[in-house]
Design a protein around this motif. Sequence first.
Motif, PDB file in Angstrom:
ATOM      1  N   GLU A   1       2.392  -3.691  -7.492  1.00 11.97           N
ATOM      2  CA  GLU A   1       2.939  -4.836  -8.211  1.00 11.97           C
ATOM      3  C   GLU A   1       3.901  -5.566  -7.291  1.00 11.97           C
ATOM      4  OE1 GLU A   1       4.677  -5.613 -12.663  1.00 11.97           O
ATOM      5  OE2 GLU A   1       3.952  -3.625 -12.130  1.00 11.97           O
ATOM      6  N   VAL A   2       3.840  -6.868  -7.301  1.00 13.12           N
ATOM      7  CA  VAL A   2       4.737  -7.670  -6.465  1.00 13.12           C
ATOM      8  C   VAL A   2       5.496  -8.619  -7.382  1.00 13.12           C
ATOM      9  CG1 VAL A   2       4.824  -9.404  -4.630  1.00 13.12           C
ATOM     10  CG2 VAL A   2       3.200  -7.525  -4.469  1.00 13.12           C
ATOM     11  N   GLU A   3       6.816  -8.614  -7.241  1.00 10.60           N
ATOM     12  CA  GLU A   3       7.637  -9.502  -8.081  1.00 10.60           C
ATOM     13  C   GLU A   3       7.774 -10.870  -7.409  1.00 10.60           C
ATOM     14  OE1 GLU A   3       8.532  -8.628 -11.008  1.00 10.60           O
ATOM     15  OE2 GLU A   3       7.916  -6.536 -10.784  1.00 10.60           O
ATOM     16  N   ARG A   4       8.193 -11.846  -8.190  1.00 12.50           N
ATOM     17  CA  ARG A   4       8.420 -13.179  -7.645  1.00 12.50           C
ATOM     18  C   ARG A   4       9.437 -13.108  -6.505  1.00 12.50           C
ATOM     19  NH1 ARG A   4       7.244 -18.149  -9.269  1.00 12.50           N
ATOM     20  NH2 ARG A   4       6.247 -17.368 -11.129  1.00 12.50           N
ATOM     21  N   CYS A   5       9.160 -13.795  -5.408  1.00 19.44           N
ATOM     22  CA  CYS A   5      10.032 -13.854  -4.221  1.00 19.44           C
ATOM     23  C   CYS A   5      10.085 -12.552  -3.422  1.00 19.44           C
ATOM     24  CB  CYS A   5      11.451 -14.299  -4.561  1.00 19.44           C
ATOM     25  SG  CYS A   5      11.491 -15.951  -5.209  1.00 19.44           S
ATOM     26  N   ASP A   6       9.213 -11.606  -3.755  1.00 22.48           N
ATOM     27  CA  ASP A   6       9.104 -10.399  -2.916  1.00 22.48           C
ATOM     28  C   ASP A   6       8.479 -10.777  -1.580  1.00 22.48           C
ATOM     29  OD1 ASP A   6      10.180  -8.418  -4.374  1.00 22.48           O
ATOM     30  OD2 ASP A   6       8.296  -7.491  -5.021  1.00 22.48           O
ATOM     31  N   TYR A   7       8.820 -10.021  -0.550  1.00 24.80           N
ATOM     32  CA  TYR A   7       8.083 -10.118   0.719  1.00 24.80           C
ATOM     33  C   TYR A   7       7.452  -8.754   0.926  1.00 24.80           C
ATOM     34  CZ  TYR A   7       6.880 -12.112   5.233  1.00 24.80           C
ATOM     35  OH  TYR A   7       6.184 -12.625   6.298  1.00 24.80           O
ATOM     36  N   PHE A   8       6.183  -8.658   0.531  1.00 26.60           N
ATOM     37  CA  PHE A   8       5.495  -7.370   0.544  1.00 26.60           C
ATOM     38  C   PHE A   8       4.621  -7.288   1.794  1.00 26.60           C
ATOM     39  CE2 PHE A   8       1.935  -4.676  -1.422  1.00 26.60           C
ATOM     40  CZ  PHE A   8       2.603  -3.481  -1.177  1.00 26.60           C
ATOM     41  N   VAL A   9       4.936  -6.326   2.643  1.00 29.08           N
ATOM     42  CA  VAL A   9       4.143  -6.171   3.868  1.00 29.08           C
ATOM     43  C   VAL A   9       3.217  -4.966   3.713  1.00 29.08           C
ATOM     44  CG1 VAL A   9       4.213  -5.629   6.330  1.00 29.08           C
ATOM     45  CG2 VAL A   9       5.836  -7.256   5.380  1.00 29.08           C
ATOM     46  N   ILE A  10       1.935  -5.201   3.964  1.00 34.04           N
ATOM     47  CA  ILE A  10       0.964  -4.103   3.946  1.00 34.04           C
ATOM     48  C   ILE A  10       0.738  -3.703   5.393  1.00 34.04           C
ATOM     49  CG2 ILE A  10      -1.374  -3.428   3.332  1.00 34.04           C
ATOM     50  CD1 ILE A  10      -1.180  -5.584   1.090  1.00 34.04           C
ATOM     51  N   LEU A  11       1.136  -2.488   5.691  1.00 38.26           N
ATOM     52  CA  LEU A  11       1.145  -2.013   7.075  1.00 38.26           C
ATOM     53  C   LEU A  11       0.024  -0.999   7.273  1.00 38.26           C
ATOM     54  CD1 LEU A  11       2.889  -1.974   9.725  1.00 38.26           C
ATOM     55  CD2 LEU A  11       4.212  -0.147   8.695  1.00 38.26           C
ATOM     56  N   GLY A  12      -0.726  -1.168   8.323  1.00 40.20           N
ATOM     57  CA  GLY A  12      -1.796  -0.193   8.583  1.00 40.20           C
ATOM     58  C   GLY A  12      -2.530  -0.536   9.857  1.00 40.20           C
ATOM     59  N   LEU A  13      -3.257   0.450  10.360  1.00 42.80           N
ATOM     60  CA  LEU A  13      -4.032   0.230  11.586  1.00 42.80           C
ATOM     61  C   LEU A  13      -5.169  -0.751  11.314  1.00 42.80           C
ATOM     62  CD1 LEU A  13      -4.322   3.926  12.776  1.00 42.80           C
ATOM     63  CD2 LEU A  13      -3.078   2.115  13.945  1.00 42.80           C
ATOM     64  N   SER A  14      -5.769  -1.263  12.387  1.00 41.02           N
ATOM     65  CA  SER A  14      -6.917  -2.164  12.231  1.00 41.02           C
ATOM     66  C   SER A  14      -8.065  -1.406  11.577  1.00 41.02           C
ATOM     67  CB  SER A  14      -7.368  -2.682  13.591  1.00 41.02           C
ATOM     68  OG  SER A  14      -6.303  -3.359  14.182  1.00 41.02           O
ATOM     69  N   GLY A  15      -8.783  -2.090  10.709  1.00 44.74           N
ATOM     70  CA  GLY A  15      -9.986  -1.493  10.130  1.00 44.74           C
ATOM     71  C   GLY A  15      -9.741  -0.629   8.908  1.00 44.74           C
ATOM     72  N   VAL A  16      -8.501  -0.641   8.357  1.00 43.11           N
ATOM     73  CA  VAL A  16      -8.267   0.201   7.171  1.00 43.11           C
ATOM     74  C   VAL A  16      -8.529  -0.563   5.872  1.00 43.11           C
ATOM     75  CG1 VAL A  16      -6.610   1.740   8.286  1.00 43.11           C
ATOM     76  CG2 VAL A  16      -5.771  -0.300   7.103  1.00 43.11           C
TER      77      VAL A  16
END
Lengths: 348, 261
Positions: free
Chosen positions: A22-37
């Motif tokens: 879930e992402v709230e308004r004005c969140d900065y959500f970074v999805i971190l992972g290796l290439s190809g995931v």
Amino acid sequence: MLKLENISLKVGEFELKNISFEVERCDYFVILGLSGVGKSLLLESIAGLINPTSGKIFLRGEEITSKKIQQRRVSIVYQDADLFPHLTVFENIAYPLKCNGEKNIEEKVLSCAEMVGAVEFLQRKPGTLSGGEYQRVSLARSLAADNDIFLLDEPLASLDSKSKSELRMLLRKLNRNGITIIHVTHDYEEAISLATKIGVMEKGALVHIAPPEEVFRHPKSEFVAHFIGTKNFFKGNLKTIPQSDLKEFAAAGINIFCLTDVEDGEVFLTLQPEEISISTETEKGSSRNHFKGKIIDIAPAKVGFEITVSIGAELIALVSGDSKGELKLEIGKEVWVNFKASSCKIYK
Amino acid sequence: MISSFKNISWMRLTFTFLGGIVLLFILAPIAGMYLNTSIGSITNAIGDEEVRDSVWLSLWTSMAGTILFSFFAIPLAYILARKNFPLKSLVNGIIDLPIIIPHSAAGIAVLGILTRDSWFGRSAEVFGVKFIGNPAGIIMAMAFVSIPFLINAARDGFAAVPERLEKVALTLGASPIRVFFTISLPLAWRSVLSGFILMWARGLSEFGAVIIVAYNPKTAPVLIFERFTSYGLKYSLPVAALFVAVCLAIFIVLRLIKKKS
């Protein structure tokens, strides 16, 4: 603002498995992972470019899982090659305004270009822009679309360090001005500098969602552990040993004695290389963990040498140059690795 | 190193020689045609109303066929470039059929559906459209043999447009039809124009299918054939030289427009 419930899908070799967040308004959500995931796949499923096979997506309180792309009001910015090459920068920024039948197009284009610092190249074609300029225009165009949620697919990956830092400032500014951002990257420094929340992705699943400090203090994936310099990282099961203050940690290939008050169950174990000693014979001392193994790699470290020993799993020990010479450590040699039960850091 | 350099030189020399022969093979008959035709006879051909009419008929019918069928061919090319569906390769094969079948046979096939005995021919007549011995029939015959050139070129052009750009345009609020006209078509325009030129040029030069569907009014290739069989090479040469000159001039202009665009 945005909620994903058990999103699964498969496209070729890429797969998403039960993604929920879930992402709230004005969140900065970074999805971190290796290439190809599957990070880009996740963004494209939110934007509606790919339909999930199961699960639901809610945006601004409304289910949008099967809503048309053009009605979702979600902007996507790629690493490169997403500006329309036959249109000038001005025309690119004006594109969403024309689609929405806006008046005062020139004024609005100028306002968006000013916001991102793209006013001076409005008449140029995308092919003549530098990496940083290109991304600024792409962001200006997203602003012109009047979407309050931006999906950024490795937007800084092809930039030099100066442009990266300028773009980071711009992204923070946009976020402060009310834009909710979901940003996928493999660069953990980028994640630390931008995120209010990080989701670590591995093999198509989000394995850890937490604020940046929590993600890096207690890594729950080998990927993050590797980035923060944790060389020995294991996921396994912790079990109390009857009539002992020690507990036994079991992971694929190894059983380790630990001194911890963490409850039994699935846990993570990290072990610093400097806590491990190497000997050519069994050590007798307070260490509870002794494993015989074979050296499979020797690499110079900032100080000393990192010795990788295979004991069923791979363990990395840090030894001095003197010790390496004295013990005649070389690849293929059989040695003992020893460490104390209290050296193991255990967390859920 | 030196020997490999020598090999490259020999290879280039051989390939240039072989390529030169092909160019000569194309240019020699055309050059020969002009060398054997006096300026006076070409001037006479220009003054001949029947010749002028036939050249004009060829030009406008082939252009009309290309424009008319591009409304159907371009959407089909886009679907073939973007969508996967069952029997897609069969559809691609069907599109190439007019290229491989003999053009006289193509003419017979087209005549079959345009004749008054066919449902299509009868229906068209209800609306006052006659095909046999009519420019409408010439347009159909020309389009039948030349449409694969437009579809194939446009399909390749659309396939070369990154799909990502179309998707980004959708996220910016554009409707699919707007995406097609503002992104896909402008970016594939050079290939579409190439196909357009090829279809027009192929239709313009069509003889076999046209002569079966409509001997009259005579297109330039039919008139050249008639002059040759009735009066011999000497009388057909000026007409051929004039027609080829007109075709070349238009072809060069269109290529220049394409290059500029």
